[in-house]
Design an enzyme around this catalytic site. Structure first.
Site, PDB file in Angstrom:
ATOM      1  CB  CYS A   1      -0.925   0.017   1.203  1.00 23.78           C
ATOM      2  SG  CYS A   1      -1.979  -1.418   1.303  1.00 23.78           S
TER       3      CYS A   1
ATOM      4  CG  HIS B   1      -3.429   3.184   2.841  1.00 23.18           C
ATOM      5  ND1 HIS B   1      -3.649   2.955   1.515  1.00 23.18           N
ATOM      6  CD2 HIS B   1      -3.573   1.992   3.466  1.00 23.18           C
ATOM      7  CE1 HIS B   1      -3.912   1.666   1.339  1.00 23.18           C
ATOM      8  NE2 HIS B   1      -3.876   1.064   2.512  1.00 23.18           N
TER       9      HIS B   1
ATOM     10  CG  ASN C   1      -6.644  -1.332   1.371  1.00 18.12           C
ATOM     11  OD1 ASN C   1      -5.942  -0.770   0.532  1.00 18.12           O
ATOM     12  ND2 ASN C   1      -6.152  -1.920   2.446  1.00 18.12           N
TER      13      ASN C   1
HETATM   14  N1  ACO Z   1     -18.371  -9.782   8.591  1.00 17.39           N
HETATM   15  C1  ACO Z   1     -18.829 -10.088   9.813  1.00 17.39           C
HETATM   16  N2  ACO Z   1     -18.008 -10.356  10.855  1.00 17.39           N
HETATM   17  C2  ACO Z   1     -16.684 -10.306  10.633  1.00 17.39           C
HETATM   18  C3  ACO Z   1     -16.148 -10.000   9.380  1.00 17.39           C
HETATM   19  C4  ACO Z   1     -17.054  -9.725   8.332  1.00 17.39           C
HETATM   20  N3  ACO Z   1     -16.645  -9.401   7.078  1.00 17.39           N
HETATM   21  N4  ACO Z   1     -14.796 -10.027   9.452  1.00 17.39           N
HETATM   22  C5  ACO Z   1     -14.501 -10.341  10.720  1.00 17.39           C
HETATM   23  N5  ACO Z   1     -15.633 -10.524  11.439  1.00 17.39           N
HETATM   24  C6  ACO Z   1     -15.764 -10.879  12.845  1.00 17.39           C
HETATM   25  C7  ACO Z   1     -14.576 -11.655  13.353  1.00 17.39           C
HETATM   26  O1  ACO Z   1     -14.728 -13.023  13.049  1.00 17.39           O
HETATM   27  C8  ACO Z   1     -14.635 -11.373  14.824  1.00 17.39           C
HETATM   28  O2  ACO Z   1     -15.619 -12.203  15.391  1.00 17.39           O
HETATM   29  P1  ACO Z   1     -15.405 -12.848  16.856  1.00 17.39           P
HETATM   30  O3  ACO Z   1     -15.332 -11.676  17.796  1.00 17.39           O
HETATM   31  O4  ACO Z   1     -16.604 -13.705  17.007  1.00 17.39           O
HETATM   32  O5  ACO Z   1     -14.110 -13.601  16.772  1.00 17.39           O
HETATM   33  C9  ACO Z   1     -15.148  -9.934  14.900  1.00 17.39           C
HETATM   34  O6  ACO Z   1     -15.754  -9.681  13.622  1.00 17.39           O
HETATM   35  C10 ACO Z   1     -14.084  -8.906  15.136  1.00 17.39           C
HETATM   36  O7  ACO Z   1     -12.954  -9.166  14.298  1.00 17.39           O
HETATM   37  P2  ACO Z   1     -11.687  -8.246  14.322  1.00 17.39           P
HETATM   38  O8  ACO Z   1     -10.689  -8.771  13.331  1.00 17.39           O
HETATM   39  O9  ACO Z   1     -11.223  -8.024  15.727  1.00 17.39           O
HETATM   40  O10 ACO Z   1     -12.316  -6.891  13.735  1.00 17.39           O
HETATM   41  P3  ACO Z   1     -11.675  -5.455  13.644  1.00 17.39           P
HETATM   42  O11 ACO Z   1     -12.503  -4.492  14.340  1.00 17.39           O
HETATM   43  O12 ACO Z   1     -10.194  -5.460  13.947  1.00 17.39           O
HETATM   44  O13 ACO Z   1     -11.828  -5.130  12.084  1.00 17.39           O
HETATM   45  C11 ACO Z   1     -10.455  -5.045  10.116  1.00 17.39           C
HETATM   46  C12 ACO Z   1     -11.180  -5.935  11.118  1.00 17.39           C
HETATM   47  C13 ACO Z   1     -11.506  -4.249   9.366  1.00 17.39           C
HETATM   48  C14 ACO Z   1      -9.672  -5.921   9.143  1.00 17.39           C
HETATM   49  C15 ACO Z   1      -9.494  -4.077  10.835  1.00 17.39           C
HETATM   50  O14 ACO Z   1      -8.741  -4.779  11.777  1.00 17.39           O
HETATM   51  C16 ACO Z   1      -8.537  -3.341   9.909  1.00 17.39           C
HETATM   52  O15 ACO Z   1      -8.925  -2.486   9.153  1.00 17.39           O
HETATM   53  N6  ACO Z   1      -7.236  -3.613  10.063  1.00 17.39           N
HETATM   54  C17 ACO Z   1      -6.144  -2.849   9.366  1.00 17.39           C
HETATM   55  C18 ACO Z   1      -6.097  -3.036   7.888  1.00 17.39           C
HETATM   56  C19 ACO Z   1      -4.925  -2.276   7.320  1.00 17.39           C
HETATM   57  O16 ACO Z   1      -4.611  -1.171   7.701  1.00 17.39           O
HETATM   58  N7  ACO Z   1      -4.207  -2.873   6.372  1.00 17.39           N
HETATM   59  C20 ACO Z   1      -3.035  -2.241   5.845  1.00 17.39           C
HETATM   60  C21 ACO Z   1      -3.044  -2.120   4.406  1.00 17.39           C
HETATM   61  S1  ACO Z   1      -3.449  -3.632   3.568  1.00 17.39           S
HETATM   62  C22 ACO Z   1      -2.156  -3.980   2.437  1.00 17.39           C
HETATM   63  O17 ACO Z   1      -1.040  -3.583   2.590  1.00 17.39           O
HETATM   64  C23 ACO Z   1      -2.494  -4.831   1.246  1.00 17.39           C
END
Ligand code: ACO
Length: 332
Positions: free
Chosen positions: A118, A259, A289
Site C-alpha cells: 500500500c 491511505h 482499500n
Molecule cells: N463480517 C462479519 N463479521 C466479521 C467479518 C465480516 N466481514 N470479518 C470479521 N468478522 C468478525 C470476526 O470473526 C470477529 O468475530 P469474533 O469476535 O466472534 O471472533 C469480529 O468480527 C471482530 O474481528 P476483528 O478482526 O477483531 O475486527 P476489527 O474491528 O479489527 O476489524 C479489520 C477488522 C476491518 C480488518 C481491521 O482490523 C482493519 O482495518 N485492520 C487494518 C487493515 C490495514 O490497515 N491494512 C493495511 C493495508 S493492507 C495492504 O497492505 C495490502
C-alpha cells in the site's frame, strides 16, 4: 518553512481508472457470512470496484496513465521514466510497466515495477523525485495500481470485504524549491512481514505445485486487528515527523490524504494530528482499500471534489504490507 530545500518535482498531471463493475456490501452478503452493517461500521466501506473477467492490471494502468499525460499536456514520448507501484502484477515476467509501455507509447521511458504494497505509490514518488532532483530524469510517470480482487480469498470474510481494484497516475516534472514535493519519508519493518502477506505464488510456494493451491496460499492473508494498531501508530508518527522536519504545524495543512484502508484508522490518525474532519480526505466508502492505488485515487477524487486545489499544502501518508509506511508533503 526551511528555505534550504533543493530543486524538486511537482505534479503536472493526474488521471485515474476504476473498473466499471461495482461490488456492494449487499453483493458480499451473498458470498460470505457478513452484513452491510458490519462492513460499514467496522471499515467505512460501502462498495469497491472489481475488474471484469477479461480485464487485467495493464488495462487500468493504460487508462490512468493516458489520462494523466493528457492532463499534463505531454506527448507519451516526452516521458523518460515510468514507475509502476503494484503488489498485484499482471505476470511475474516481464514487469507490468513493460507491458504497458508500448500501449501508452512511452518510447523513451525506462520502466520498472516497484513493490511496497500500500505504500508503493509514495515510495515511487520518492524515487522519481530523486531522479528529477539530480537531473537524471525530467518527466516521470508514476502510477499506483492494483487488481486485488484477483488475489482475494472469497471464502475469507475477514479480508474479502476490504479490497478493491483501481489505478491512479501522476506526472512529475521539475519544480523550484518551495513548490511540489517538499519532504518525504519512508520506513520498512520486515519483522512484521507476516501481518499482511500472500505466501504462495512465488518461489517459496510456487503456483505450479498443487499443494500450494490446496493450502490456499496464493491469497491475501491479514492479521487485521494487530495491523490496525501498528497502522495508527506508524501513520501518525511518520506524518508528524515529516511536518516537523519541514517546520510546519498540522494545522497549516489544507488537506491530509491518508491511505484508505479503514475509516476508523483514518479518523484515529486525524484526531492524533489534531485535524478537523474537513481537512481529512476520505473515499474508502466508494473504493475500499486499493493498496498502491489508494493515495493517487484519493488525490484525484479530492481535486474533483474541490477539496485539493492548486497551491494547497497537503500531506499524503500510506501504510501497508512489508510492513512499509511512507509520507509526502507537497504544494499542489
Ligand atoms: N463480517 C462479519 N463479521 C466479521 C467479518 C465480516 N466481514 N470479518 C470479521 N468478522 C468478525 C470476526 O470473526 C470477529 O468475530 P469474533 O469476535 O466472534 O471472533 C469480529 O468480527 C471482530 O474481528 P476483528 O478482526 O477483531 O475486527 P476489527 O474491528 O479489527 O476489524 C479489520 C477488522 C476491518 C480488518 C481491521 O482490523 C482493519 O482495518 N485492520 C487494518 C487493515 C490495514 O490497515 N491494512 C493495511 C493495508 S493492507 C495492504 O497492505 C495490502
Amino acid at each position: 518553512m526551511h528555505d534550504d530545500m533543493p530543486r524538486t518535482a511537482r505534479i503536472t498531471g493526474m488521471g485515474g481508472a476504476l473498473p466499471e463493475r461495482v461490488l456492494t456490501n449487499e453483493d458480499l452478503e451473498r458470498i460470505v457470512d457478513t452484513s452491510d452493517e458490519w462492513i460499514a461500521t467496522r471499515t467505512g466501506i460501502r462498495q469497491r470496484h472489481m475488474v471484469a473477467d477479461d480485464e487485467a492490471l495493464s488495462d487500468l494502468v493504460v487508462r490512468a496513465g493516458a489520462a494523466a499525460l493528457e492532463d499534463a499536456g505531454l506527448e507519451p514520448g516526452e516521458i523518460d521514466l515510468f514507475i509502476l507501484a503494484t503488489a498485484t502484477p499482471e505476470q511475474p515476467i516481464p514487469a507490468t510497466s513493460a507491458i504497458v509501455q508500448p500501449r501508452l507509447g512511452l518510447v523513451n521511458a525506462a520502466c520498472f515495477d516497484l513493490s511496497a504494497a500500500c505504500s508503493g505509490f509514495v515510495y515511487a514518488v520518492n524515487v522519481a523525485r530523486q531522479f528529477i532532483t539530480t537531473g537524471e530524469a525530467r518527466r516521470v510517470l508514476v502510477v499506483g495500481a492494483e487488481c486485488l480482487t484477483r488475489y482475494v480469498d472469497w471464502t475469507d470474510r475477514t479480508t474479502c470485504v476490504l479490497f478493491g481494484d483501481g489505478a491512479g497516475a501522476i506526472v512529475l516534472e521539475p519544480a523550484e524549491p518551495g513548490d511540489g514535493i517538499l519532504r518525504t519519508a519512508w520506513r520498512t519493518d520486515g519483522r512484521y512481514a507476516d501481518l499482511i502477506q500472500m505466501p504462495g505464488g512465488g518461489c517459496r510456494f510456487p503456483p505450479n505445485r498443487p499443494e500450494t493451491l490446496e493450502a490456499r496460499l496464493p491469497f491475501i492473508k491479514m492479521r487485521g486487528n494487530e495491523t490496525f494498531k501498528v497502522a495508527v501508530r506508524a501513520l501518525t508518527e511518520i506524518s508528524l515527523g515529516v511536518l516537523t522536519e519541514a517546520g510546519i504545524e498540522p494545522g497549516d495543512l489544507d488537506l491530509f490524504i491518508p491511505h484508505q484502508a479503514n475509516i476508523r484508522i483514518i479518523q484515529a490518525v486525524g484526531n492524533r494530528l489534531g485535524l478537523p474532519a474537513e481537512k481529512v480526505y476520505i473515499n474508502v466508502d466508494r473504493v475500499g482499500n486499493t493498496s498502491a492505488a489508494s493515495i493517487p485515487l484519493a488525490m484525484i477524487d479530492a481535486v474533483r471534489d474541490g477539496r485539493l486545489k492548486r497551491g494547497d499544502l497537503a500531506l499524503a501518508t500510506a501504510f501497508g504490507g512489508g510492513l512499509t509506511w511512507a509520507s509526502m508533503l507537497f504544494r499542489f
